[in-house]
Design a protein around this motif. Structure first.
Motif, PDB file in Angstrom:
ATOM      1  N   GLY A  93       0.806  -1.219   0.000  1.00  0.00           N
ATOM      2  CA  GLY A  93       0.000   0.000   0.000  1.00  0.00           C
ATOM      3  C   GLY A  93       0.838   1.267   0.000  1.00  0.00           C
ATOM      4  N   GLU A  94       0.150   2.391  -0.052  1.00  0.00           N
ATOM      5  CA  GLU A  94       0.822   3.683  -0.198  1.00  0.00           C
ATOM      6  C   GLU A  94       0.425   4.652   0.912  1.00  0.00           C
ATOM      7  OE1 GLU A  94      -0.539   4.955  -4.074  1.00  0.00           O
ATOM      8  OE2 GLU A  94       1.204   3.988  -4.998  1.00  0.00           O
ATOM      9  N   ILE A  95       1.415   5.449   1.341  1.00  0.00           N
ATOM     10  CA  ILE A  95       1.150   6.532   2.287  1.00  0.00           C
ATOM     11  C   ILE A  95       1.774   7.792   1.701  1.00  0.00           C
ATOM     12  CG2 ILE A  95       1.595   7.417   4.604  1.00  0.00           C
ATOM     13  CD1 ILE A  95       1.794   4.359   5.406  1.00  0.00           C
ATOM     14  N   ILE A  96       0.920   8.736   1.365  1.00  0.00           N
ATOM     15  CA  ILE A  96       1.412   9.950   0.727  1.00  0.00           C
ATOM     16  C   ILE A  96       1.078  11.141   1.617  1.00  0.00           C
ATOM     17  CG2 ILE A  96       1.212  11.408  -1.338  1.00  0.00           C
ATOM     18  CD1 ILE A  96       0.279   8.615  -2.669  1.00  0.00           C
ATOM     19  N   ILE A  97       2.093  11.893   1.990  1.00  0.00           N
ATOM     20  CA  ILE A  97       1.884  13.051   2.877  1.00  0.00           C
ATOM     21  C   ILE A  97       2.391  14.305   2.177  1.00  0.00           C
ATOM     22  CG2 ILE A  97       2.334  14.086   5.122  1.00  0.00           C
ATOM     23  CD1 ILE A  97       2.656  11.352   6.286  1.00  0.00           C
ATOM     24  N   GLY A  98       1.486  15.240   1.974  1.00  0.00           N
ATOM     25  CA  GLY A  98       1.850  16.476   1.279  1.00  0.00           C
ATOM     26  C   GLY A  98       2.511  16.181  -0.065  1.00  0.00           C
ATOM     27  N   GLY A  99       2.042  15.146  -0.742  1.00  0.00           N
ATOM     28  CA  GLY A  99       2.577  14.792  -2.058  1.00  0.00           C
ATOM     29  C   GLY A  99       3.818  13.902  -2.003  1.00  0.00           C
ATOM     30  N   VAL A 100       4.358  13.679  -0.796  1.00  0.00           N
ATOM     31  CA  VAL A 100       5.579  12.859  -0.675  1.00  0.00           C
ATOM     32  C   VAL A 100       5.195  11.394  -0.401  1.00  0.00           C
ATOM     33  CG1 VAL A 100       7.673  12.472   0.693  1.00  0.00           C
ATOM     34  CG2 VAL A 100       6.880  14.811   0.245  1.00  0.00           C
ATOM     35  N   PRO A 101       5.620  10.473  -1.257  1.00  0.00           N
ATOM     36  CA  PRO A 101       5.319   9.049  -1.005  1.00  0.00           C
ATOM     37  C   PRO A 101       6.232   8.486   0.076  1.00  0.00           C
ATOM     38  CG  PRO A 101       6.490   9.302  -3.090  1.00  0.00           C
ATOM     39  CD  PRO A 101       6.390  10.667  -2.485  1.00  0.00           C
ATOM     40  N   LEU A 102       5.732   8.505   1.295  1.00  0.00           N
ATOM     41  CA  LEU A 102       6.527   8.116   2.457  1.00  0.00           C
ATOM     42  C   LEU A 102       7.030   6.676   2.344  1.00  0.00           C
ATOM     43  CD1 LEU A 102       7.131   9.798   4.999  1.00  0.00           C
ATOM     44  CD2 LEU A 102       5.309   8.550   6.153  1.00  0.00           C
ATOM     45  N   HIS A 103       6.182   5.802   1.789  1.00  0.00           N
ATOM     46  CA  HIS A 103       6.534   4.380   1.704  1.00  0.00           C
ATOM     47  C   HIS A 103       7.709   4.138   0.768  1.00  0.00           C
ATOM     48  CE1 HIS A 103       3.667   5.374  -1.439  1.00  0.00           C
ATOM     49  NE2 HIS A 103       4.151   4.374  -2.138  1.00  0.00           N
ATOM     50  N   LYS A 104       8.041   5.135  -0.049  1.00  0.00           N
ATOM     51  CA  LYS A 104       9.148   4.946  -0.994  1.00  0.00           C
ATOM     52  C   LYS A 104      10.470   5.522  -0.489  1.00  0.00           C
ATOM     53  CE  LYS A 104       6.506   4.824  -5.280  1.00  0.00           C
ATOM     54  NZ  LYS A 104       6.140   5.650  -6.447  1.00  0.00           N
ATOM     55  N   LEU A 105      10.418   6.326   0.571  1.00  0.00           N
ATOM     56  CA  LEU A 105      11.650   6.938   1.076  1.00  0.00           C
ATOM     57  C   LEU A 105      12.501   5.895   1.804  1.00  0.00           C
ATOM     58  CD1 LEU A 105      10.371  10.313   2.628  1.00  0.00           C
ATOM     59  CD2 LEU A 105      11.157   9.871   0.295  1.00  0.00           C
ATOM     60  N   ASP A 106      13.827   6.076   1.751  1.00  0.00           N
ATOM     61  CA  ASP A 106      14.697   5.206   2.558  1.00  0.00           C
ATOM     62  C   ASP A 106      14.712   5.733   4.000  1.00  0.00           C
ATOM     63  OD1 ASP A 106      16.318   7.430   2.570  1.00  0.00           O
ATOM     64  OD2 ASP A 106      17.823   6.592   1.223  1.00  0.00           O
ATOM     65  N   GLU A 107      15.430   5.022   4.855  1.00  0.00           N
ATOM     66  CA  GLU A 107      15.374   5.348   6.280  1.00  0.00           C
ATOM     67  C   GLU A 107      15.826   6.784   6.565  1.00  0.00           C
ATOM     68  OE1 GLU A 107      16.983   3.156  10.218  1.00  0.00           O
ATOM     69  OE2 GLU A 107      16.448   1.869   8.527  1.00  0.00           O
ATOM     70  N   ALA A 108      16.910   7.191   5.922  1.00  0.00           N
ATOM     71  CA  ALA A 108      17.419   8.555   6.136  1.00  0.00           C
ATOM     72  C   ALA A 108      16.393   9.594   5.673  1.00  0.00           C
ATOM     73  CB  ALA A 108      18.732   8.739   5.384  1.00  0.00           C
ATOM     74  N   GLY A 109      15.752   9.300   4.555  1.00  0.00           N
ATOM     75  CA  GLY A 109      14.732  10.208   4.017  1.00  0.00           C
ATOM     76  C   GLY A 109      13.542  10.328   4.949  1.00  0.00           C
ATOM     77  N   VAL A 110      13.132   9.197   5.502  1.00  0.00           N
ATOM     78  CA  VAL A 110      11.987   9.199   6.423  1.00  0.00           C
ATOM     79  C   VAL A 110      12.349   9.950   7.707  1.00  0.00           C
ATOM     80  CG1 VAL A 110      10.481   7.761   7.852  1.00  0.00           C
ATOM     81  CG2 VAL A 110      11.001   7.059   5.543  1.00  0.00           C
ATOM     82  N   THR A 111      13.551   9.733   8.202  1.00  0.00           N
ATOM     83  CA  THR A 111      13.992  10.408   9.428  1.00  0.00           C
ATOM     84  C   THR A 111      13.970  11.922   9.239  1.00  0.00           C
ATOM     85  OG1 THR A 111      15.380   8.531   9.992  1.00  0.00           O
ATOM     86  CG2 THR A 111      15.858  10.593  11.124  1.00  0.00           C
ATOM     87  N   LEU A 112      14.493  12.356   8.123  1.00  0.00           N
ATOM     88  CA  LEU A 112      14.510  13.787   7.823  1.00  0.00           C
ATOM     89  C   LEU A 112      13.084  14.332   7.712  1.00  0.00           C
ATOM     90  CD1 LEU A 112      16.915  15.687   7.287  1.00  0.00           C
ATOM     91  CD2 LEU A 112      16.390  15.509   4.852  1.00  0.00           C
ATOM     92  N   PHE A 113      12.243  13.575   7.034  1.00  0.00           N
ATOM     93  CA  PHE A 113      10.845  13.974   6.864  1.00  0.00           C
ATOM     94  C   PHE A 113      10.171  14.114   8.230  1.00  0.00           C
ATOM     95  CE2 PHE A 113       6.344  13.283   6.321  1.00  0.00           C
ATOM     96  CZ  PHE A 113       6.058  14.067   5.223  1.00  0.00           C
ATOM     97  N   ARG A 114      10.436  13.152   9.091  1.00  0.00           N
ATOM     98  CA  ARG A 114       9.838  13.185  10.438  1.00  0.00           C
ATOM     99  C   ARG A 114      10.310  14.398  11.218  1.00  0.00           C
ATOM    100  NH1 ARG A 114      10.625   7.704  11.384  1.00  0.00           N
ATOM    101  NH2 ARG A 114      12.444   8.206  12.654  1.00  0.00           N
ATOM    102  N   GLN A 115      11.625  14.635  11.174  1.00  0.00           N
ATOM    103  CA  GLN A 115      12.169  15.761  11.938  1.00  0.00           C
ATOM    104  C   GLN A 115      11.584  17.092  11.483  1.00  0.00           C
ATOM    105  OE1 GLN A 115      16.396  15.291  11.574  1.00  0.00           O
ATOM    106  NE2 GLN A 115      16.470  13.622  13.048  1.00  0.00           N
ATOM    107  N   LYS A 116      11.333  17.190  10.199  1.00  0.00           N
ATOM    108  CA  LYS A 116      10.821  18.454   9.649  1.00  0.00           C
ATOM    109  C   LYS A 116       9.328  18.643   9.852  1.00  0.00           C
ATOM    110  CE  LYS A 116      11.865  20.199   5.653  1.00  0.00           C
ATOM    111  NZ  LYS A 116      12.131  20.264   4.208  1.00  0.00           N
ATOM    112  N   ASN A 117       8.593  17.542   9.818  1.00  0.00           N
ATOM    113  CA  ASN A 117       7.133  17.664   9.689  1.00  0.00           C
ATOM    114  C   ASN A 117       6.294  17.103  10.826  1.00  0.00           C
ATOM    115  OD1 ASN A 117       6.949  18.703   6.818  1.00  0.00           O
ATOM    116  ND2 ASN A 117       8.183  16.865   6.517  1.00  0.00           N
ATOM    117  N   ILE A 118       6.902  16.285  11.683  1.00  0.00           N
ATOM    118  CA  ILE A 118       6.071  15.488  12.586  1.00  0.00           C
ATOM    119  C   ILE A 118       6.446  15.664  14.050  1.00  0.00           C
ATOM    120  CG2 ILE A 118       5.637  13.072  13.255  1.00  0.00           C
ATOM    121  CD1 ILE A 118       5.532  12.435  10.249  1.00  0.00           C
ATOM    122  N   GLY A 119       5.422  15.752  14.896  1.00  0.00           N
ATOM    123  CA  GLY A 119       5.617  15.774  16.341  1.00  0.00           C
ATOM    124  C   GLY A 119       4.869  14.598  16.966  1.00  0.00           C
TER     125      GLY A 119
END
Ligand code: ADP
Ligand code: MG
Length: 258
Positions: free
Chosen positions: A74-100
């Protein structure tokens, strides 16, 4: 009411799109289907509450949308970014920027003071020290803990610790806040206090809140109530159709009126 929302959200893209997400855990030879096939849209400014009994898949859902776990399918898309396709570093960065995050067990660092705990995510985001202190002090004041900056978690009550947890989650103004049973360890009165603080701050900053709970009274705070059972969404109730427009909060903005 659902129709009103459909109308109000017409032409708007959801902030979070979850499409046919499935999660299977393997334990030895056993397969546990934590989520079966879940699809959902969440809009900017919405407060969405996931209700369900223990083991229904709420935390699994939240962890996947927050990028802490990968879906099996399945797919998880947040603000147009396909989260399920990001690697671990990409997800970590995304989390730090966008998520609490707000956790049931507060998850504060025991050796750090309230101020240091609230500052920590800002440090990860490379905010400089003076600015970190300023933002953290402000957040602590906003949750009603002025004067407690130097206290450590063991020197505070559960409700106070959770307020530090809220300040930490909200300090960096993340776009999305996830809360997993945020009042699970609190009594009824403290639950109300803590929920009011979370909801007021989220509304004021036009942030999006996803919270999961087994406590029906928490659902009263939500715009969208999603009931989960055995890994499936079995019901979605939309209570509030006037979700703020995408973009920033605009006082007197046209979409606020009807
Ligand atoms: P809830 O938050 O609604 O209580 P969870 O999402 O934690 O439910 O769990 C859903 C199901 O998945 C449960 O059967 C649980 O035991 C199982 N589960 C959750 N995490 C894991 C894991 N890391 N490994 C194996 N099974 C898990
Ligand atoms: Mg859970």
């Amino acid at each position: 009411m659902a129709e009103d929302t459909a109308k109000n959200n017409e032409g708007r893209k959801p902030l979070i799109e979850v499409r046919h997400v499935r999660k299977v855990y393997r334990m030895g030879s056993e397969r546990i289907v934590a989520l079966n096939d879940v699809s959902l849209e969440i809009y900017k400014g919405e407060i969405a509450c996931f209700l369900g009994t223990s083991g229904s898949g709420k935390s699994t859902f939240l962890n996947m949308v927050a990028g802490l776990e990968k879906p099996t399918r399945g797919e998880i898309i947040i603000g147009g970014v396909p989260l399920h396709k990001l690697d671990e570093a990409g997800v970590t960065l995304f989390r730090q920027k966008n998520i609490g995050f707000i956790f049931q067990a507060y998850n504060l660092m025991p050796m750090l003071t309230a101020l240091e705990n609230v500052s920590l995510p800002l440090l990860f985001r490379n905010v400089e020290k003076r600015k970190r202190d300023q933002i953290a002090r402000q957040a602590i004041e906003l949750v009603g803990l002025k004067g407690y900056e130097k206290r450590r978690p063991t020197q505070m009550s559960g409700g106070q610790q959770q307020r530090v947890g809220i300040a930490r989650a909200l300090a960096g103004r993340p776009k999305i806040i996830f809360a997993d049973e945020p009042t699970g360890n609190l009594d009824t009165n403290t639950t109300k206090e803590v929920m009011n603080i979370i909801v007021n701050m989220v509304r004021e900053n036009v942030q999006t809140l996803i919270l999961v709970t087994h406590d029906r009274s928490i659902a009263e705070y939500a715009d969208k109530i999603v009931t989960v059972r055995d890994g499936n969404i079995v019901d979605v109730i939309v209570k509030r159709g006037d979700v703020p427009p995408s973009g920033e909060a605009q006082p007197g903005g046209e979409a606020q009126t009807h």
